[in-house]
Design an enzyme around this catalytic site. Sequence first.
Site, PDB file in Angstrom:
ATOM      1  N   TRP A   1       0.810  -1.126   0.198  1.00 57.43           N
ATOM      2  CA  TRP A   1      -0.057  -0.001  -0.010  1.00 57.43           C
ATOM      3  C   TRP A   1       1.048   1.012   0.252  1.00 57.43           C
ATOM      4  O   TRP A   1       2.268   1.165   0.921  1.00 57.43           O
ATOM      5  CB  TRP A   1      -0.806  -0.331   1.328  1.00 57.43           C
ATOM      6  CG  TRP A   1      -2.443  -1.177   1.326  1.00 57.43           C
ATOM      7  CD1 TRP A   1      -3.025  -1.248   2.344  1.00 57.43           C
ATOM      8  CD2 TRP A   1      -2.619  -2.165   0.864  1.00 57.43           C
ATOM      9  NE1 TRP A   1      -3.270  -1.688   2.694  1.00 57.43           N
ATOM     10  CE2 TRP A   1      -3.647  -2.576   1.375  1.00 57.43           C
ATOM     11  CE3 TRP A   1      -2.317  -2.563  -0.848  1.00 57.43           C
ATOM     12  CZ2 TRP A   1      -4.232  -3.224   0.697  1.00 57.43           C
ATOM     13  CZ3 TRP A   1      -2.440  -3.661  -1.560  1.00 57.43           C
ATOM     14  CH2 TRP A   1      -4.178  -4.147  -0.985  1.00 57.43           C
TER      15      TRP A   1
ATOM     16  N   ASN B   1      -7.184  -0.865  -4.651  1.00 52.02           N
ATOM     17  CA  ASN B   1      -7.501  -1.654  -4.682  1.00 52.02           C
ATOM     18  C   ASN B   1      -8.771  -2.812  -4.647  1.00 52.02           C
ATOM     19  O   ASN B   1      -9.323  -2.328  -3.835  1.00 52.02           O
ATOM     20  CB  ASN B   1      -6.396  -2.107  -2.633  1.00 52.02           C
ATOM     21  CG  ASN B   1      -6.579  -3.616  -2.458  1.00 52.02           C
ATOM     22  OD1 ASN B   1      -6.698  -4.679  -2.884  1.00 52.02           O
ATOM     23  ND2 ASN B   1      -7.269  -3.701  -1.526  1.00 52.02           N
ATOM     24  N   GLU B   2      -9.240  -3.653  -5.439  1.00 53.26           N
ATOM     25  CA  GLU B   2     -10.191  -3.803  -5.364  1.00 53.26           C
ATOM     26  C   GLU B   2     -11.271  -3.587  -5.941  1.00 53.26           C
ATOM     27  O   GLU B   2     -12.139  -3.503  -4.755  1.00 53.26           O
ATOM     28  CB  GLU B   2     -10.099  -5.269  -4.220  1.00 53.26           C
ATOM     29  CG  GLU B   2      -9.534  -6.458  -4.590  1.00 53.26           C
ATOM     30  CD  GLU B   2      -9.397  -7.508  -3.434  1.00 53.26           C
ATOM     31  OE1 GLU B   2      -9.223  -8.343  -3.569  1.00 53.26           O
ATOM     32  OE2 GLU B   2     -10.248  -7.305  -1.914  1.00 53.26           O
TER      33      GLU B   2
ATOM     34  N   TYR C   1      -9.661 -16.427  -4.439  1.00 55.48           N
ATOM     35  CA  TYR C   1      -9.674 -16.141  -3.325  1.00 55.48           C
ATOM     36  C   TYR C   1     -11.143 -17.256  -3.197  1.00 55.48           C
ATOM     37  O   TYR C   1     -12.775 -16.988  -2.821  1.00 55.48           O
ATOM     38  CB  TYR C   1     -10.395 -15.011  -2.496  1.00 55.48           C
ATOM     39  CG  TYR C   1      -9.675 -14.124  -2.253  1.00 55.48           C
ATOM     40  CD1 TYR C   1      -8.400 -14.558  -1.601  1.00 55.48           C
ATOM     41  CD2 TYR C   1      -9.113 -13.170  -2.882  1.00 55.48           C
ATOM     42  CE1 TYR C   1      -7.121 -14.145  -0.937  1.00 55.48           C
ATOM     43  CE2 TYR C   1      -7.411 -12.341  -2.077  1.00 55.48           C
ATOM     44  CZ  TYR C   1      -7.125 -13.238  -1.717  1.00 55.48           C
ATOM     45  OH  TYR C   1      -5.831 -11.625  -1.234  1.00 55.48           O
TER      46      TYR C   1
ATOM     47  N   GLU D   1      -3.679 -11.530  -6.328  1.00 55.26           N
ATOM     48  CA  GLU D   1      -3.756 -12.107  -5.317  1.00 55.26           C
ATOM     49  C   GLU D   1      -4.482 -13.759  -5.177  1.00 55.26           C
ATOM     50  O   GLU D   1      -4.905 -13.571  -6.197  1.00 55.26           O
ATOM     51  CB  GLU D   1      -4.601 -11.021  -4.310  1.00 55.26           C
ATOM     52  CG  GLU D   1      -4.105  -9.844  -3.682  1.00 55.26           C
ATOM     53  CD  GLU D   1      -5.403  -8.955  -3.450  1.00 55.26           C
ATOM     54  OE1 GLU D   1      -6.005 -10.220  -1.646  1.00 55.26           O
ATOM     55  OE2 GLU D   1      -5.276  -7.988  -2.859  1.00 55.26           O
TER      56      GLU D   1
ATOM     57  N   TRP E   1      -0.540 -14.228  -1.516  1.00 61.01           N
ATOM     58  CA  TRP E   1      -1.658 -13.933  -0.255  1.00 61.01           C
ATOM     59  C   TRP E   1      -1.651 -13.788   0.383  1.00 61.01           C
ATOM     60  O   TRP E   1      -1.738 -15.141   1.148  1.00 61.01           O
ATOM     61  CB  TRP E   1      -2.917 -12.675  -0.006  1.00 61.01           C
ATOM     62  CG  TRP E   1      -3.127 -12.171   0.465  1.00 61.01           C
ATOM     63  CD1 TRP E   1      -3.500 -11.886   1.853  1.00 61.01           C
ATOM     64  CD2 TRP E   1      -3.449 -10.597   0.074  1.00 61.01           C
ATOM     65  NE1 TRP E   1      -3.868 -10.743   2.501  1.00 61.01           N
ATOM     66  CE2 TRP E   1      -3.864 -10.092   1.146  1.00 61.01           C
ATOM     67  CE3 TRP E   1      -2.873  -9.712  -0.455  1.00 61.01           C
ATOM     68  CZ2 TRP E   1      -3.901  -8.753   2.040  1.00 61.01           C
ATOM     69  CZ3 TRP E   1      -2.866  -8.353  -0.152  1.00 61.01           C
ATOM     70  CH2 TRP E   1      -3.859  -7.958   1.227  1.00 61.01           C
TER      71      TRP E   1
END
Length: 495
Positions: free
Chosen positions: A152, A267-268, A348, A388, A430
Amino acid sequence: MYLSILTKHHTQRVPIPTDPLFFVCNFSLNLISSAILSTSPQPGIILLQLGFRKEESYMDSTHTNSEYEDWESVDTADSILSYGELGDMEENEWQMVQTKGNQFVVNDQPFYVNGFNTYWLMVFAADESTRGKVTEVFKHASSVGMSVCRTWAFNDGQWRALQKSPSVYDEDVFKALDFVVSEARKYKIRLILSLANNWEAYGGKAQYVKWGNAAGLNLTSDDEFFSHPSLRSYYKAHAKTVLNRVNTFTNITYKEDPTIFAWELMNEPRCTSDSSGDVLQDWIKEMAFYVKSIDPKHLVEIGLEGFYGPSTPQKYQFNPNSYAQEVGTDFIRNHQVLGVDFASVHIYPDSWISQSIADSHLPFIKSWMEAHIEDAEKYLGMPVVFAEFGVSAKAPGYNSTYRDNLINTVYKTILNSTKKGGSGAGSLVWQLFPDGTDYMDDGYSIVLSKSPSTSSIISLQSTRLALFNSLCSKKCRWGCKKRNELEKVLIHDEL
């Protein structure tokens, strides 16, 4: 175990896992006099000298001499691998990563990625008592050959905030980010720096909305981050500040620093209030152009999870669930925006499909990845990074063997693409943690010292991708004989 590569400037150590992976290196004449490669302390040792005259060969009984007979020819050896080129690049030209078609390149040499996420590096670097953990992460990652870290470059209005309010920064925290960039460079690790968060952690779009309301804007939805002109201007001001930052450790402006692999817009990002995807699409267009207008040298990516949206309903079958098509993102359409250089996808299954570990998760990962690699090749003409992926140790049914199988599935799918010259350009697990940071664990942490099997898998992937990066020079095309030699190099295709 390491392969030591002696160049005219220094000795470079490349990790070699204890896997029965046999390969041969062709070194430049003025860089090395000999190389010893061993797959383990016991089995075969292949000793090669200049000209590739085999002095001595002890073959493991499970391998026939025919597998290696071609290695004895000088012509064959000349077409295999030169670490000398890598040594010169690292010593003299730490240059920007670029794209060439559907590949990443550095100095016109392929650059396939095996990397990791550690999102909290800046916050840890801001405290002298935890700053050493940043160095540990890079040191451990480098020891297994990882070359890219995603982290980040934001912390908005929170504890140890970088941006305390719009365009108001904590210089000490900015110096902490400077340290992260400087330390990554020391370990030859490149950084993907994300500029904002969709989620509330570290501020996110919700914090921008709070700032807007504090300024009297009367905002009612966090998604107005994407649409309100004032919030767009807040974001652009932050991007401009970070890109133009002069590192207090290296005196290099961020936008001129090859240590930075790419800028990630967010991010996302999701905009669930607009399932058509038009609002987010407009935001991506504006911000990608804006970042490129300030810094045309670095790559830009969006930070998407990879969900297929309304522009490609025929692709809904690949989404992990029906909700994924309703979150305002659109993988192919979003990545066709001018200024976006490569695609990002996350993986994920334990969040998207079922929290309990299930047999269906690994086949989903394979089909999810293959669909996006194919789309990156057919429709986007760009690399795709699986930025990720992981599994939570808190998931019911979890065990470390399953995690290794999941990582193997991702890595093998990357290799299958790489061997064909496809768009599968790499992956970022991740996430990587050093020892003594258990209190930060979200369930997904990997501590290499406590996970020898996982560490070996990661190291093997790094070694194999390093071979791909070295096998084809700028003069090479995938149709050349090097591709056949590569297939011989990767004798053991099953991880």
